[in-house]
Enzyme design. Sequence first.
Site, PDB file in Angstrom:
ATOM      1  N   GLY A  31       0.789  -1.065   0.013  1.00 59.36           N
ATOM      2  CA  GLY A  31      -0.003  -0.171  -0.137  1.00 59.36           C
ATOM      3  C   GLY A  31       0.893   1.367  -0.008  1.00 59.36           C
ATOM      4  CG  HIS A  34       5.259   5.380  -4.714  1.00 60.23           C
ATOM      5  ND1 HIS A  34       5.947   4.706  -5.702  1.00 60.23           N
ATOM      6  CD2 HIS A  34       6.008   4.953  -3.324  1.00 60.23           C
ATOM      7  CE1 HIS A  34       6.678   3.735  -4.989  1.00 60.23           C
ATOM      8  NE2 HIS A  34       6.648   3.698  -3.795  1.00 60.23           N
ATOM      9  CD  GLU A  35       3.434   7.243 -11.757  1.00 55.16           C
ATOM     10  OE1 GLU A  35       2.244   8.094 -11.438  1.00 55.16           O
ATOM     11  OE2 GLU A  35       3.260   7.075 -13.197  1.00 55.16           O
ATOM     12  CG  HIS A  37       3.256   1.141  -5.242  1.00 59.38           C
ATOM     13  ND1 HIS A  37       3.404   2.130  -4.625  1.00 59.38           N
ATOM     14  CD2 HIS A  37       3.848  -0.049  -4.794  1.00 59.38           C
ATOM     15  CE1 HIS A  37       4.116   1.442  -3.423  1.00 59.38           C
ATOM     16  NE2 HIS A  37       4.552   0.353  -3.619  1.00 59.38           N
ATOM     17  CD  GLN A  61       7.890  -7.163   3.510  1.00 62.58           C
ATOM     18  OE1 GLN A  61       7.228  -7.650   3.039  1.00 62.58           O
ATOM     19  NE2 GLN A  61       8.587  -6.029   2.963  1.00 62.58           N
ATOM     20  N   GLY A 147       9.396  -3.785  -8.525  1.00 62.00           N
ATOM     21  CA  GLY A 147      10.172  -2.711  -8.880  1.00 62.00           C
ATOM     22  C   GLY A 147      11.814  -2.968  -8.689  1.00 62.00           C
ATOM     23  CB  SER A 185      10.679   4.878  -1.349  1.00 58.69           C
ATOM     24  OG  SER A 185      10.641   4.202  -0.077  1.00 58.69           O
ATOM     25  CB  SER A 186       5.866   3.777   1.037  1.00 61.91           C
ATOM     26  OG  SER A 186       5.088   3.135  -0.292  1.00 61.91           O
ATOM     27  NE  ARG A 187      10.645   1.628   5.622  1.00 62.26           N
ATOM     28  CZ  ARG A 187      10.505   0.708   5.155  1.00 62.26           C
ATOM     29  NH1 ARG A 187      10.849   0.082   3.904  1.00 62.26           N
ATOM     30  NH2 ARG A 187      10.054  -0.564   5.965  1.00 62.26           N
TER      31      ARG A 187
HETATM   32  O1  PAF Z   1       8.245  -4.463  -2.084  1.00 65.87           O
HETATM   33  C1  PAF Z   1       7.389  -4.420  -1.356  1.00 65.87           C
HETATM   34  O2  PAF Z   1       6.386  -3.790  -1.250  1.00 65.87           O
HETATM   35  C2  PAF Z   1       7.114  -5.702  -0.505  1.00 65.87           C
HETATM   36  O3  PAF Z   1       8.362  -6.089   0.252  1.00 65.87           O
HETATM   37  C3  PAF Z   1       6.317  -6.922  -0.996  1.00 65.87           C
HETATM   38  C4  PAF Z   1       6.673  -7.411  -2.084  1.00 65.87           C
HETATM   39  C5  PAF Z   1       4.930  -6.723  -1.249  1.00 65.87           C
HETATM   40  C6  PAF Z   1       6.032  -8.204  -0.007  1.00 65.87           C
HETATM   41  O4  PAF Z   1       5.487  -7.887   1.246  1.00 65.87           O
END
Ligand code: PAF
Length: 279
Positions: A31, A34-35, A37, A61, A147, A185-187
């Site tokens: 989720g 951003h562009e 994705h 993770q 990505g 990046s979402s971050r």
């Molecule tokens: O790249 C990500 O957003 C995550 O690592 C993924 C591949 C969705 C797995 O949770």
Amino acid sequence: VELIVTVPEMRAEMARVRAGGSGVAFVPTMGALHEGHLSLMRAARDAADVVAISIYVNPLQFSPREDLSSYPRNLGRDLELARAEGVDVAFAPSTEEMQPRGRTTTIGVGRLATVLEGAARPGHFDGVCTIVAQLFNIVMPDVAFFGQKDAQQTAVIERMVSDLHYDIVIYARPTVRAPDGLALSSRNAYLNADERARATVLFRALQAGAERWSSGADAAAAEEEMRAVVAGVDGVVLDYARAVDRDTFDAPRAGRAPLLVIAARIGGTRLIDNLAVEA
Ligand code: PAF
């Protein structure tokens, strides 16, 4: 876009799609779209009749010290963006749905998952592989898109797909960058204005390293160049700046152009980026 939150419903929907003769292209995400994705979703749209995405912030993770609880979440906005890209199905399960018995079976791919990002974030890639394997088993896509920004993750997943004989073609799509070069990046949402300005040093370091390599220098000199660029910016703590083999993420092979990879911490935010150099 159809929102599905349970495993049985997702399985049933994907089975219905396959029975109708359609192929499925899959984009797994956490989720905070951003562009970057959205570019994966567009590529997925071109690749198959039906596009499925997942939106799931995967606790497996994140280490206990990482940003699981503060990771940006906005399902409503994500669904709007997915709808605008013509996504057919969004699978957004809860953790209870994905891990009803807690963490048990774990998938690990070995050495590739323990160097660089794997060393900095022990267990991270096992968590990624475990969830991606689960998602692949539920969605059973024909193709899946990742990505290139997370180059090591993509290599780890390619290895898992090969080792476990998944019948899924993995595509890595180019990193999408802001006009000043910062990889999306979402971050990036964690950066304040000052940190955001400093963050451009990652791409500048990669470019400087690539130029050094292209002018005939060796991998060690390219690494030195990247380190020097980062050292010139206050408040950026370099984790690593390396020239690596793009499959193994170990030392580059003779006669093969390396992938330049970098990770740095800016304030409380850890960012990564990479750049493939030409032979
Ligand atoms: O790249 C990500 O957003 C995550 O690592 C993924 C591949 C969705 C797995 O949770």
